[in-house]
Design a protein around this motif. Structure first.
Motif, PDB file in Angstrom:
ATOM      1  N   ARG A  46     -10.746  15.561  26.691  1.00 12.12           N
ATOM      2  CA  ARG A  46     -10.689  15.313  25.256  1.00 12.12           C
ATOM      3  C   ARG A  46     -10.525  13.812  24.962  1.00 12.12           C
ATOM      4  N   TYR A  47     -10.813  13.440  23.730  1.00 11.10           N
ATOM      5  CA  TYR A  47     -10.544  12.089  23.234  1.00 11.10           C
ATOM      6  C   TYR A  47      -9.071  11.970  22.854  1.00 11.10           C
ATOM      7  N   ALA A  48      -8.565  10.761  22.920  1.00  6.69           N
ATOM      8  CA  ALA A  48      -7.229  10.454  22.394  1.00  6.69           C
ATOM      9  C   ALA A  48      -7.334   9.240  21.495  1.00  6.69           C
ATOM     10  N   LEU A  49      -6.628   9.267  20.383  1.00 10.67           N
ATOM     11  CA  LEU A  49      -6.666   8.164  19.421  1.00 10.67           C
ATOM     12  C   LEU A  49      -5.262   7.913  18.898  1.00 10.67           C
ATOM     13  N   GLY A  50      -4.875   6.652  18.873  1.00 13.30           N
ATOM     14  CA  GLY A  50      -3.548   6.268  18.402  1.00 13.30           C
ATOM     15  C   GLY A  50      -3.631   5.347  17.203  1.00 13.30           C
ATOM     16  N   VAL A  51      -2.826   5.641  16.179  1.00 18.74           N
ATOM     17  CA  VAL A  51      -2.743   4.824  14.967  1.00 18.74           C
ATOM     18  C   VAL A  51      -1.364   4.160  14.928  1.00 18.74           C
ATOM     19  N   VAL A  52      -1.351   2.838  14.858  1.00 18.62           N
ATOM     20  CA  VAL A  52      -0.093   2.096  14.809  1.00 18.62           C
ATOM     21  C   VAL A  52       0.388   1.996  13.360  1.00 18.62           C
ATOM     22  N   MET A  53       1.624   2.410  13.154  1.00 20.58           N
ATOM     23  CA  MET A  53       2.267   2.261  11.846  1.00 20.58           C
ATOM     24  C   MET A  53       3.153   1.021  11.889  1.00 20.58           C
ATOM     25  N   VAL A  54       2.992   0.156  10.886  1.00 21.09           N
ATOM     26  CA  VAL A  54       3.648  -1.153  10.920  1.00 21.09           C
ATOM     27  C   VAL A  54       4.560  -1.344   9.710  1.00 21.09           C
ATOM     28  N   ALA A  55       5.484  -2.288   9.850  1.00 27.09           N
ATOM     29  CA  ALA A  55       6.388  -2.652   8.762  1.00 27.09           C
ATOM     30  C   ALA A  55       5.650  -3.501   7.731  1.00 27.09           C
ATOM     31  N   ASP A  56       6.084  -3.437   6.502  1.00 26.26           N
ATOM     32  CA  ASP A  56       5.488  -4.192   5.412  1.00 26.26           C
ATOM     33  C   ASP A  56       5.514  -5.690   5.718  1.00 26.26           C
ATOM     34  N   GLY A  57       4.358  -6.343   5.650  1.00 25.31           N
ATOM     35  CA  GLY A  57       4.273  -7.780   5.912  1.00 25.31           C
ATOM     36  C   GLY A  57       3.760  -8.139   7.286  1.00 25.31           C
ATOM     37  N   TYR A  58       3.780  -7.202   8.233  1.00 24.77           N
ATOM     38  CA  TYR A  58       3.293  -7.495   9.584  1.00 24.77           C
ATOM     39  C   TYR A  58       1.818  -7.902   9.532  1.00 24.77           C
ATOM     40  N   PRO A  59       1.368  -8.930  10.276  1.00 28.93           N
ATOM     41  CA  PRO A  59       2.042  -9.639  11.363  1.00 28.93           C
ATOM     42  C   PRO A  59       2.863 -10.846  10.932  1.00 28.93           C
TER      43      PRO A  59
ATOM     44  N   SER B 207       2.779  12.559   7.960  1.00 30.10           N
ATOM     45  CA  SER B 207       4.085  13.219   7.958  1.00 30.10           C
ATOM     46  C   SER B 207       5.242  12.233   7.999  1.00 30.10           C
ATOM     47  N   VAL B 208       4.961  10.963   8.286  1.00 31.28           N
ATOM     48  CA  VAL B 208       6.020   9.980   8.531  1.00 31.28           C
ATOM     49  C   VAL B 208       6.086   8.988   7.372  1.00 31.28           C
ATOM     50  N   GLN B 209       7.306   8.670   6.939  1.00 30.97           N
ATOM     51  CA  GLN B 209       7.462   7.741   5.828  1.00 30.97           C
ATOM     52  C   GLN B 209       8.659   6.805   6.055  1.00 30.97           C
ATOM     53  N   TRP B 210       8.516   5.594   5.549  1.00 29.29           N
ATOM     54  CA  TRP B 210       9.624   4.677   5.289  1.00 29.29           C
ATOM     55  C   TRP B 210       9.112   3.665   4.278  1.00 29.29           C
ATOM     56  N   PRO B 211       9.982   2.962   3.570  1.00 28.76           N
ATOM     57  CA  PRO B 211       9.533   2.036   2.526  1.00 28.76           C
ATOM     58  C   PRO B 211       8.623   0.941   3.084  1.00 28.76           C
ATOM     59  N   GLY B 212       7.410   0.827   2.518  1.00 32.61           N
ATOM     60  CA  GLY B 212       6.488  -0.233   2.920  1.00 32.61           C
ATOM     61  C   GLY B 212       5.698   0.044   4.170  1.00 32.61           C
ATOM     62  N   ALA B 213       5.768   1.247   4.706  1.00 32.23           N
ATOM     63  CA  ALA B 213       5.010   1.561   5.925  1.00 32.23           C
ATOM     64  C   ALA B 213       3.523   1.336   5.699  1.00 32.23           C
ATOM     65  N   GLY B 214       2.846   0.762   6.693  1.00 31.45           N
ATOM     66  CA  GLY B 214       1.412   0.490   6.580  1.00 31.45           C
ATOM     67  C   GLY B 214       0.681   0.878   7.843  1.00 31.45           C
ATOM     68  N   TRP B 215      -0.622   1.068   7.736  1.00 29.03           N
ATOM     69  CA  TRP B 215      -1.468   1.384   8.872  1.00 29.03           C
ATOM     70  C   TRP B 215      -2.921   1.160   8.473  1.00 29.03           C
TER      71      TRP B 215
END
Length: 423
Positions: free
Chosen positions: A329-342, A406-414
């Motif tokens: 199978r394929y695998a795919l990963g999405v990085v969730m970052v903090a607001d303002g990154y990098p 399903s995942v949340q925090w203030p300013g989360a981005g992806w």
């Protein structure tokens, strides 16, 4: 066996998760680890930083560690494997000599030229005025790189002379990247598709891992500033058997042979960042002396073989006899970052929804997280890598983004489009 993983990111969480799955392993320690490694069964965090080599040696001795695997590049460049070997402690990774492939871009470019390994044309500079003269004399775009370690952020693609001149000032004059920017490398810009080609090397023996593709740019459509990586998937569909053989014959094998010939035999993960040009020719963009992050997460999701047995085989110089098995199978990963990154970003926001993900095809690897009062908080720019399997790349993509939702925090981005070129 007792295993120590050095580091605290998503790559290290994935290594610990895969290491503890080995039937040989009874306990895995992670130094310093993160909130995710704390939750894995038979895994224990140790409060020793990845750059504290003396502390890591002491921990390995006191915990009776049989094998240490080093995640990040900085301790490898600083000679952790040399030091562990002197102490009689098995350590998987290259010594400081061959780790120069990542420590210095000018070292790597000279090495590639000596061994006639294809790469972009280039010049290095320590004088800003000479670098400016080079920019005025060459066609755009150009790629400007801080010579040393810059956490994946020391590369600037300049499409205008103003961009190039600003990058010269940023790297050489303003010293934004500190000692890493004492020397500037300017390269021709290569067109094509990027591929991450990661192997395990033991002297002149090499076994390739599954191919993968990273997404460095912060915004959708590969726009915006470069980051340490916003997501990845495996396998890379454009690497067919013919191209795979060319990469091994023209890049990987000449590299490990060249290092051995120069008295720097390579042991460990060897990461070649490649550009496949429109005619299908591979060229080296960079080398890393460790697993990529976030490529590690989808690669290890697909690995069905025993990671620890692989590392031991490499240390003992017998990976020629080792065969790897992969999930089809394929695998795919999405990085969730903090607001303002990098750029600048906040820390300490509580993460909600991690307990809502219970699919065996989705795994959340922690990167910049910590625990406080039984809460999981953000503690870095790249916070999580939500990784999923699927029978097609589109299926893996849908599963990963379902987990992200399903995942949340203030300013989360992806990025909303990981895998977009292949899809």
């Amino acid at each position: 066996m007792r295993v120590l993983i050095v580091g605290n990111g998503g790559r290290e969480h994935a290594l610990a998760w895969k290491a503890v799955a080995s039937p040989q392993v009874e306990k895995v320690f992670v130094a310093p680890g993160n909130a995710g490694t704390m939750t894995e069964k038979h895994v224990e965090n140790i409060p020793v930083k990845a750059d504290d080599i003396d502390g890591l040696i002491s921990a390995a001795i006191s915990k009776q560690v049989d094998l240490t695997i080093v995640g990040p590049e900085a301790p490898l460049v600083d000679g952790i494997v040399d030091r562990f070997s002197e102490a009689g402690l098995p350590c998987f990774g290259p010594r400081s000599g061959p780790a120069q492939l990542e420590a210095s871009k000018s070292f790597t470019k000279n090495f590639l030229d000596r061994h006639q390994i294809p790469t972009a044309s280039w010049r290095s500079f320590t004088n800003a005025e000479h670098a400016r003269e080079h920019v005025f004399a060459h066609a755009l775009p150009l790629v400007l790189k801080a010579d040393g370690l810059a956490a994946g952020k020391g590369v600037i693609i300049a499409h205008t002379q103003v961009d190039a001149l600003n990058a010269i000032d940023e790297i050489l004059v303003d010293q934004r990247f500190g000692d890493a920017g004492q020397t500037l490398v300017i390269e021709e810009f290569l067109e094509g598709v990027e591929v991450s080609f990661i192997c395990v090397a033991s002297g002149t023996q090499v076994i390739p891992l599954a191919t993968s593709q990273d997404h460095k740019a912060r915004e959708a459509g590969d726009k915006g500033p470069n980051t340490g990586g916003m997501g990845a998937f495996s396998p890379a569909p454009n690497v067919d058997p013919t191209l795979h053989k060319r990469i091994m014959d023209e890049i990987i094998n000449p590299t490990v042979r060249g290092l051995a010939e120069e008295g720097m035999p390579y042991l460990g993960f060897l990461y070649a960042g490649l550009m496949i040009d429109p005619n299908g020719n591979p060229k080296v963009l960079e080398f890393n002396c460790r697993l990529g992050d976030p490529e590690t997460q989808p690669i290890l999701m697909r690995l069905q073989s025993d990671l620890i047995a692989l590392c031991i085989s490499a240390i003992e110089g017998r990976i020629d006899d080792f065969s790897l098995e992969w999930d089809s199978r394929y695998a795919l990963g999405v990085v969730m970052v903090a607001d303002g990154y990098p750029g600048d970003y906040p820390r300490g926001d509580e993460i909600h929804g991690l307990d809502q993900i219970d699919s065996p095809n989705i795994k959340v690897f922690h990167a910049g997280t910590r625990t406080e009062h039984h809460k999981i908080l953000t503690d870095g720019g790249r916070v999580l890598c939500v990784t999923a399997l699927g029978h097609t790349l589109i299926d893996a993509q849908k599963n990963a983004y379902r987990g992200v939702g399903s995942v949340q925090w203030p300013g989360a981005g992806w990025r909303p489009d990981i895998g977009w070129r292949a899809v």
